[in-house]
Scaffold this active site. Structure first.
Site, PDB file in Angstrom:
ATOM      1  N   SER A   1       1.804  64.179  51.363  1.00  0.00           N
ATOM      2  CA  SER A   1       1.713  63.065  51.983  1.00  0.00           C
ATOM      3  C   SER A   1       3.127  62.102  52.294  1.00  0.00           C
ATOM      4  CB  SER A   1       0.864  61.970  50.862  1.00  0.00           C
ATOM      5  OG  SER A   1       1.720  61.853  49.732  1.00  0.00           O
TER       6      SER A   1
ATOM      7  N   LYS B   1       9.238  55.357  50.194  1.00  0.00           N
ATOM      8  CA  LYS B   1       7.661  55.626  50.641  1.00  0.00           C
ATOM      9  C   LYS B   1       6.745  54.254  50.401  1.00  0.00           C
ATOM     10  CE  LYS B   1       4.146  59.259  49.718  1.00  0.00           C
ATOM     11  NZ  LYS B   1       3.840  60.120  48.951  1.00  0.00           N
TER      12      LYS B   1
ATOM     13  N   SER C   1       3.303  66.934  47.242  1.00  0.00           N
ATOM     14  CA  SER C   1       3.600  65.977  48.483  1.00  0.00           C
ATOM     15  C   SER C   1       5.044  65.461  48.806  1.00  0.00           C
ATOM     16  CB  SER C   1       2.845  64.348  48.158  1.00  0.00           C
ATOM     17  OG  SER C   1       1.322  64.823  48.199  1.00  0.00           O
TER      18      SER C   1
END
Length: 496
Positions: free
Chosen positions: A152, A76, A176
């Site tokens: 996210s 990420k 998330s």
């Protein structure tokens, strides 16, 4: 062996093939590269690819006995990797190349993993539940390209679901990892706070953030956790506690275990299909010899407001460092700002701050900074932030009381399956409620996982959430593995 379909295999399956010399790591990389070229234009899980071939970070030769030797791992965009852009999918961090690796990256490399030099898409600074708030654009759900992948960590979940990643790391501040894992039909774990080092994770809310894996199955999740877990003196919130072999919990039955079902999680507005799928999952749990009972977590009703006070307050503080002086974007400068003639040096500096932050942050980031600054401001600190911290303690106490009598808690992950892109973008409050079943685990600091639990009639994945007491990840893996092996859901894959 043909390398054409190696991207479909899990990390542990690929390790077996590598150990038997059936394949080489180069075969995996070639297969994965071809898959990304084939599907990335539809899914858009990665950032900064620009049509180039996949590259991997330079590192010392992989250990032949490493747990992840030769396995590509995708990261990420808020986890620092030395010399590689890490921008939190925000314009304000454009061009930021960290001079060091996050602890989890170092540990992955030491285990022989190969780190992709391109990062996974995310909501800017992890602010969102849909991956629609990225400077690089929207990621699409592989099961239905018109739907969001969750957020996210939507890029991480979508990449794993689309076989564009063998495994990935994400971060979880209020769900998330688990919510996108549910939306995309993969496994996603939020570890206990303090179990995995946060050193090198660009902070959203420091008392809530945790790095965790998103994988194709439960065994891969346990394998990655074996590598990234453990004490880190570089992280003051890291807990100095021995790390068990999480794979040892896999394959054990759950006969005789007792599970709690929080009645507060079945709220008005919950999609009936989600409720039906969860009920079917409970029946499967019962067939495996476990029992379950409804319980009350009375302070759950306060979880959403408490979370959005605490999280935004910490975000406001953490993001104050991005001002155009030290990192990334700078709009204008002293002596260079348009129309600055006659301004004092102080005014020119303030002008630079305002222009950089005004242009560098997206709308959701600005919204959360303003909310957090308000709750921390003079006259409101006691009324909002301090009171939220007290209620946070009550929420944790609710969980502690339940875990005295039960092995784990079972719950839905989200009140809906993946929603359409743009459906909630204009209604922030409606979007915030997407996290209603996940944020309590972050407030309490407990571990929780999402495993594939079924599908809606529209063929959208739905996850089953398993929560346990602090540092009881072994229990989570035991339950998740038993459920996974008794159900067909994790074998399903999207048709891209």
């Amino acid at each position: 062996m043909s390398c054409q379909k190696l991207y479909k295999f899990s990390a542990h399956q690929l390790r077996e093939k590598l150990n038997s010399r059936e394949i080489k790591s180069e075969d995996i990389l070639l297969s994965l590269s071809e898959r990304i070229r084939e599907t990335e234009s539809k899914v858009k899980a990665y950032v900064r690819l620009n049509g180039q071939n996949l590259k991997f970070s330079s590192q010392t030769p992989a250990k032949t006995d490493g747990l992840l030797n030769g396995i590509p791992i995708s990261i990420k965009d808020n986890i620092c990797t030395e010399g590689m852009p890490t921008e939190c999918c925000s314009k304000i961090l454009q061009g930021f190349n960290p001079p060091y690796d996050a602890t989890v990256i170092r540990k992955l490399k030491e285990a022989g993993a190969l780190i992709l030099e391109t990062k996974l898409n995310m909501d800017e600074f992890a602010f969102g539940s849909s991956t629609e708030n990225s400077f690089f654009g929207v990621t699409h759900n592989p099961w239905n390209l018109a739907c969001v992948p969750g957020g996210s960590s939507g890029g991480s979940a979508a990449a794993v679901a689309a076989d564009e990643a063998i495994a990935a790391l994400g971060s979880d501040t209020g769900g998330s990892i688990r919510q996108p894992a549910s939306f995309c039909g993969v496994v996603g774990l939020k570890p206990t706070y303090g179990r995995v080092s946060r050193y090198g994770l660009i902070a959203f809310a420091s008392s809530l953030d945790q790095i965790g894996p998103l994988t194709k199955d439960v065994r891969d999740c346990a394998l990655v956790m074996n590598v990234i877990s453990g004490y880190d003196p570089m992280d003051s919130t890291s807990v100095n506690m021995a790390v068990p072999d999480y794979t040892a919990s896999l394959g054990k039955d759950i006969r005789g275990m007792k599970f709690a079902i929080p009645k507060e999680y079945f709220v008005e507005g919950m999609d009936p299909e989600i409720k039906n799928i969860f009920s079917e999952a409970l029946e499967q749990i019962k067939k495996l010899g476990a029992t379950y009972q409804e319980v009350s977590l009375p302070n759950t009703k306060y979880a959403v407001p408490v979370y959005y006070i605490v999280a935004t307050a910490e975000a406001s503080s953490n993001l104050s460092r991005f001002d155009g002086v030290q990192y990334g974007l700078r709009i204008g400068d002293r002596g260079q700002v348009a129309g600055d003639r006659g301004q004092s040096a102080e005014n020119r500096l303030i002008d630079m701050y305002n222009k950089t932050r005004g242009e560098g942050f997206g709308e959701e980031a600005k919204r959360r900074i303003i909310l957090g600054t308000f709750s921390l401001s003079h006259g409101y600190y006691d009324a909002y932030y301090l009171r939220a911290l007290k209620v946070r303690t009550l929420i944790k106490n609710d969980f502690d009381a339940v875990f005295k009598d039960f092995d784990a808690i079972l719950a839905p992950v989200s009140p809906t399956a993946a929603f359409k892109i743009g459906e909630k973008a204009s209604d922030p409050l409606k979007m915030y409620l997407s996290d209603i079943y996940t944020i309590s685990a972050n407030l309490a600091g407990i571990p929780a996982i999402s495993v594939p639990g079924g599908f809606t009639k529209g063929k959208l994945p739905v996850g089953l959430q398993i929560l346990a007491k602090p540092f009881a990840e072994e229990v989570i893996f035991q339950v998740a593995s038993a459920y996974e092996q008794a159900t067909p859901w994790y074998n399903e894959e999207p048709k891209l």
